[in-house]
Design an enzyme around this catalytic site. Sequence first.
Site, PDB file in Angstrom:
ATOM      1  N   ARG A  17       0.823  -1.212   0.000  1.00 25.42           N
ATOM      2  CA  ARG A  17       0.000   0.000   0.000  1.00 25.42           C
ATOM      3  C   ARG A  17       0.854   1.257   0.000  1.00 25.42           C
ATOM      4  NH1 ARG A  17      -4.841  -2.389   2.453  1.00 25.42           N
ATOM      5  NH2 ARG A  17      -6.541  -0.912   2.646  1.00 25.42           N
ATOM      6  N   ARG A  23     -10.014   6.652   4.259  1.00 23.88           N
ATOM      7  CA  ARG A  23      -9.332   5.577   3.529  1.00 23.88           C
ATOM      8  C   ARG A  23      -9.115   5.955   2.062  1.00 23.88           C
ATOM      9  NH1 ARG A  23     -13.248   1.015   4.590  1.00 23.88           N
ATOM     10  NH2 ARG A  23     -11.874  -0.391   3.460  1.00 23.88           N
ATOM     11  N   ARG A  79     -18.112  -3.319   9.216  1.00 18.67           N
ATOM     12  CA  ARG A  79     -16.753  -2.986   9.677  1.00 18.67           C
ATOM     13  C   ARG A  79     -16.725  -1.557  10.186  1.00 18.67           C
ATOM     14  NH1 ARG A  79     -12.635  -4.726   4.919  1.00 18.67           N
ATOM     15  NH2 ARG A  79     -11.683  -2.798   5.647  1.00 18.67           N
TER      16      ARG A  79
HETATM   17  P1  AMP Z   1      -8.418  -3.575   3.949  1.00 19.47           P
HETATM   18  O1  AMP Z   1      -9.180  -4.739   4.501  1.00 19.47           O
HETATM   19  O2  AMP Z   1      -7.415  -3.976   2.897  1.00 19.47           O
HETATM   20  O3  AMP Z   1      -9.307  -2.440   3.505  1.00 19.47           O
HETATM   21  O4  AMP Z   1      -7.520  -3.002   5.167  1.00 19.47           O
HETATM   22  C1  AMP Z   1      -8.131  -2.499   6.335  1.00 19.47           C
HETATM   23  C2  AMP Z   1      -7.135  -1.652   7.114  1.00 19.47           C
HETATM   24  O5  AMP Z   1      -6.011  -2.460   7.515  1.00 19.47           O
HETATM   25  C3  AMP Z   1      -6.523  -0.486   6.365  1.00 19.47           C
HETATM   26  O6  AMP Z   1      -7.373   0.654   6.354  1.00 19.47           O
HETATM   27  C4  AMP Z   1      -5.245  -0.263   7.162  1.00 19.47           C
HETATM   28  O7  AMP Z   1      -5.518   0.383   8.409  1.00 19.47           O
HETATM   29  C5  AMP Z   1      -4.809  -1.690   7.480  1.00 19.47           C
HETATM   30  N1  AMP Z   1      -3.961  -2.242   6.406  1.00 19.47           N
HETATM   31  C6  AMP Z   1      -4.271  -3.271   5.564  1.00 19.47           C
HETATM   32  N2  AMP Z   1      -3.266  -3.507   4.705  1.00 19.47           N
HETATM   33  C7  AMP Z   1      -2.294  -2.616   5.004  1.00 19.47           C
HETATM   34  C8  AMP Z   1      -1.013  -2.336   4.457  1.00 19.47           C
HETATM   35  N3  AMP Z   1      -0.522  -3.033   3.399  1.00 19.47           N
HETATM   36  N4  AMP Z   1      -0.274  -1.347   5.027  1.00 19.47           N
HETATM   37  C9  AMP Z   1      -0.741  -0.640   6.079  1.00 19.47           C
HETATM   38  N5  AMP Z   1      -1.957  -0.825   6.629  1.00 19.47           N
HETATM   39  C10 AMP Z   1      -2.734  -1.811   6.098  1.00 19.47           C
END
Ligand code: AMP
Length: 217
Positions: free
Chosen positions: A94, A172, A161
């Site tokens: 990310r 986000r 969530r």
């Molecule tokens: P997601 O399920 O991919 O939308 O991720 C949910 C949350 O997890 C994100 O908003 C971040 O807070 C954290 N997160 C997930 N993947 C990453 C990553 N590669 N680097 C940093 N934070 C992450």
Amino acid sequence: MKLIFLGPPGAGKGTLAVRAVGILETARGAPHPHISTGAIFRAAIAAQSPLGLKVKAILDSGRLVDDQTTVDLVRERLGREDAREGYILDGFPRTIPQAEALAGFSPVDRVLNFDIPDESVLERLGGRRVCRACGHNFHMIFDRPKREGVCDHCGGEVYTRDDDRPEAVLKRLEVYRAQTAPLIDFYRVKGLLIDVDARPGVEQVVENFTKALGLPG
Ligand code: AMP
């Protein structure tokens, strides 16, 4: 085949990754785990592990966990036997430093960039519900659970969530634009990027990326 699924929150990466696992495992005859860093963090929070306690407030706010913690987690996960022949990374990398770290320990074959406008993201995430037990995604307009609040697949509790609340979704998206979108050019100049229009329905998007990867449909 080692793949990254890139795209803003709400592009459908998780749902599409589940479909890609089935297609790749049939085509290649080897495991291709779906590795979602977000799901790993949410599981750690649910288990109240030290990692979970460390990252809970960060996830709730929609900001990113620090690169070191995230990269260490992914390095360990990709080192396991089931990821040897390939995997699908969903939500990682990310940031540019995460992508540079990944290139050092597990270079990928292709990066699918799932493209979708912000209005669709807000509509999709506003209706998203997730099973607390198995992680399956539902949608209150497009794909409701048969029984309100209950997962069709495992009977677990279906919930919203915390980071799908409107203020966290906007955060986000802002974080995506500032920190993650630069990865599109990072991978494009390396010749690894495939653009995929994420607006059509799941079946159409699956067909499009299957073809683009040269896999049997
Ligand atoms: P997601 O399920 O991919 O939308 O991720 C949910 C949350 O997890 C994100 O908003 C971040 O807070 C954290 N997160 C997930 N993947 C990453 C990553 N590669 N680097 C940093 N934070 C992450």
